[in-house]
Structures are given as C-alpha cells and as structure tokens.
Design a protein around this motif. Sequence first.
Motif, PDB file in Angstrom:
ATOM      1  N   HIS A 290      -6.778  -3.538  -4.500  1.00  0.00           N
ATOM      2  CA  HIS A 290      -6.992  -2.382  -5.367  1.00  0.00           C
ATOM      3  C   HIS A 290      -6.281  -2.616  -6.695  1.00  0.00           C
ATOM      4  O   HIS A 290      -5.141  -3.086  -6.718  1.00  0.00           O
TER       5      HIS A 290
ATOM      6  N   ARG B 127     -12.439   4.406   1.864  1.00  0.00           N
ATOM      7  CA  ARG B 127     -11.654   5.197   0.897  1.00  0.00           C
ATOM      8  C   ARG B 127     -12.538   6.333   0.414  1.00  0.00           C
ATOM      9  O   ARG B 127     -13.708   6.104   0.087  1.00  0.00           O
TER      10      ARG B 127
ATOM     11  N   ARG C 207       0.881  -1.165   0.000  1.00  0.00           N
ATOM     12  CA  ARG C 207       0.000   0.000   0.000  1.00  0.00           C
ATOM     13  C   ARG C 207       0.920   1.217   0.000  1.00  0.00           C
ATOM     14  O   ARG C 207       1.641   1.447   0.959  1.00  0.00           O
TER      15      ARG C 207
ATOM     16  N   HIS D 122      -8.168  -7.332   7.252  1.00  0.00           N
ATOM     17  CA  HIS D 122      -7.615  -6.994   8.561  1.00  0.00           C
ATOM     18  C   HIS D 122      -8.726  -6.602   9.515  1.00  0.00           C
ATOM     19  O   HIS D 122      -9.859  -6.335   9.100  1.00  0.00           O
TER      20      HIS D 122
ATOM     21  N   LEU E  98      -9.075   4.916   8.508  1.00  0.00           N
ATOM     22  CA  LEU E  98      -9.157   3.652   9.255  1.00  0.00           C
ATOM     23  C   LEU E  98      -9.257   3.931  10.757  1.00  0.00           C
ATOM     24  O   LEU E  98      -8.786   4.971  11.234  1.00  0.00           O
TER      25      LEU E  98
END
Length: 367
Positions: free
Chosen positions: A161, A126, A81, A120, A175
């Motif tokens: 993604h 997003r 990421r 997770h 998050l």
Amino acid sequence: MSSPENSGHADVTLGRLEDLPAPYRAELGALNLVPLWPSLRAVLPPGKPAARTMATAWSYEALRPLLMQAGALTPIEKAERRVLVLANPGHGLEKMQATPAIYLGMQLLLPGEWAPSHRHTPNAVRMVVEGVGAWTNVDGQKCVMERGDLILTPTGLWHEHGHDGTEPVVWLDVLDLPLMYYMEASYHINGTRQAVKSGRSEQRYGQGGVVPTPAYDQRQPDYPLLRYPWKDVKAALERLAADDPALQQVQVSYVNPATGQDAENVLGFHALMLRPGQTLQLPARSPAMVFHQIEGAAEVRVLDAVFALAQADTCCAPGYSELVLRNLSSTEAAFLFIADESPLHRKLGVYEVRDGAAKMPVGPRPV
Ligand code: GTQ
C-alpha cells in the motif's frame, strides 16, 4: 437425523468429569486421553450451535482518534500494517476475531507512507473508509483507493500500500485470518517493491455482462477483477431498486466476473441498499455476518442488540440469528457493505437458512 423436538433423549443428563475418580482422570490425562461424555453437549449442543460471537458494534467516530494517535505513536516502519483490530469480546480480544472466520481491522496510511510488499495465505479485501491519494498494488496492478471501493487481495497475491495524497487514508481490512490461523495454514512472505504491470483488471473485467475472450490456449486469470469502484456498485443498486420498486432485498454480490462465483474462496461480499424508511427482515442463516455503513445511517437488530450505524460504523452478528435492518432516514437511501461466511459454509455443506423449523443440511452439496 431427528430434529431436536423428537429426539427424546436430548435432555438426558450426562455424567460429569467430577463424577469420575480423581486417580482415573489423572491416568487418562497422563496418556493424553479425555472422556467424551462430560463435553458431548458442549461440542454438539442441541438444535443450534453455541456461539462465542457476540453481536458487537464499533463506532468509527470513537475509534478514529485512537487510530490517528497510532499514526503519531508508531511509525509505519515499526508497524508494517498500522491497524486497530475490531475484536469480538465473545472470543477474547487477543484472538483478534470479529466472527469465527472473519478478522476486521481499520488500517491507517499517512501521506508519503508505504506499507511494504508481502503475500500471505489468508484472503483479504479492503473497503475504503476515508481519504484520497492511496493505492494498493495487487500483483502488479495499481488499484486506486476511493471511499466505498472494494479491493481484493486474494490468497497468495503480492500486495503493498502506498499514499501519494495529503490527508490520512483509512480503510477496513476484512480477512479470513482466524480460519487460516485455526487451520495452522496462516503465514506470509515478504517481498520487494512490486513493479506496476500494464493492464488494469477494471478496464478488462469491469463491464458487467461481457469479459475478454481468452486466447484459445489460455484461461481466465483466477482473480480477474481486483477493484470494484463504489460508484459502479452504487449505480447498480440504484438501477436494481428502480427496476423493481417492490424488491425488498436490494442487494448485489461481489463476484468473479469470469465465473459468476464468489469473488473470493472463503468470505462473501455484498452491498445492500435500504430504501428511505425501509425495514428489512433477514431470516436466520448459518453464516456469521459483518455490516459496514458506506453511506447513510441504518439500525441493525440482532439478538438483544440494537445498533445505530452512522457512516463508517461497523458491526457483526453471529450465525443462526435473525436480523432486522432499518434505514434511519425517511428521505435518503442507506448503503451497507456486508461480509459473511457464506462461501465457507456452502463449501463445508453446512449452509442453512432457517425461515421456519431448523433444516439441517444433509450431505456435502447444499441447496
Ligand atoms: O494490509 O496486508 O489488517 O497483511 C492484517 C494483515 C492488513 C495487509 C491487516 C495484513 C494486512
């Protein structure tokens, strides 16, 4: 519970650690014991929590070149990421916290890249900032990413993604990672490329007011709607504003369409429209907040800070502080995405609005 005003003993100076004989302190330490009174006021300050969270703003114009540089410096295989974290200096940058419970990151995906599948414990969303052609596959659902769209990746769901377009795509990750990490409940599992399943949540749950009737022996999925397209949310705000010209807080909340409850468990997500020239005062509330400019320009005043947000800029505000928002244009509406800690505060029974004297909630069920 007495209020700070009438709690006559609040100003009593308590004993300090240095007042205790060094050998006694050493003996306590050797047994993993700590005297409370030198720290009592720090952990239970009078009237209002002590916030580490500083009102902080991040300019997209300033961070964008550095994010693009990360694209050149670090291949996706070496990053998984590729994210620059918007870290609050009040917490220490290495903590990667915007607020006590909110993590913010700007993620870059270049054409043809793939950020591999994982899941997770932290919940993520997003908010798409720029570019076209990227998608997020959440639990088998391929969610197209267009500017202003909100895409959920709730706790435990597989997500990856990809990018079939020709220009860089950037989005803001939000998050509840700091909370999960603090709870020692944060971990991930890597997976393989997710097959795209049939059926899209938007097709099934994207129409306000109606949801598909589940078969009699079934229940609604826990997270029925995963993508909230900006064009729909913007249209809802404009309809709300037109319906009630006197309405001050032209705001909608992202909810689970099957239950009407918060879209995710820990953080709350909202979109706010400021009419041309509008100033909006918000009372102090216990949850910390994040503002991200989707369209237009707005000023955010919190504590001693005054931030002028242009499109794609982001700022955060600690809890228990009043806010004044002002549309910087007298001709165009301004649109803000808001993330806050209100679901968490409500679940903990500590949610409060201070529109006058402090009202400490009592008991586990807030009003
Ligand atoms: O895209 O799955 O900013 O797992 C931090 C952790 C993004 C992601 C972040 C993540 C992701």
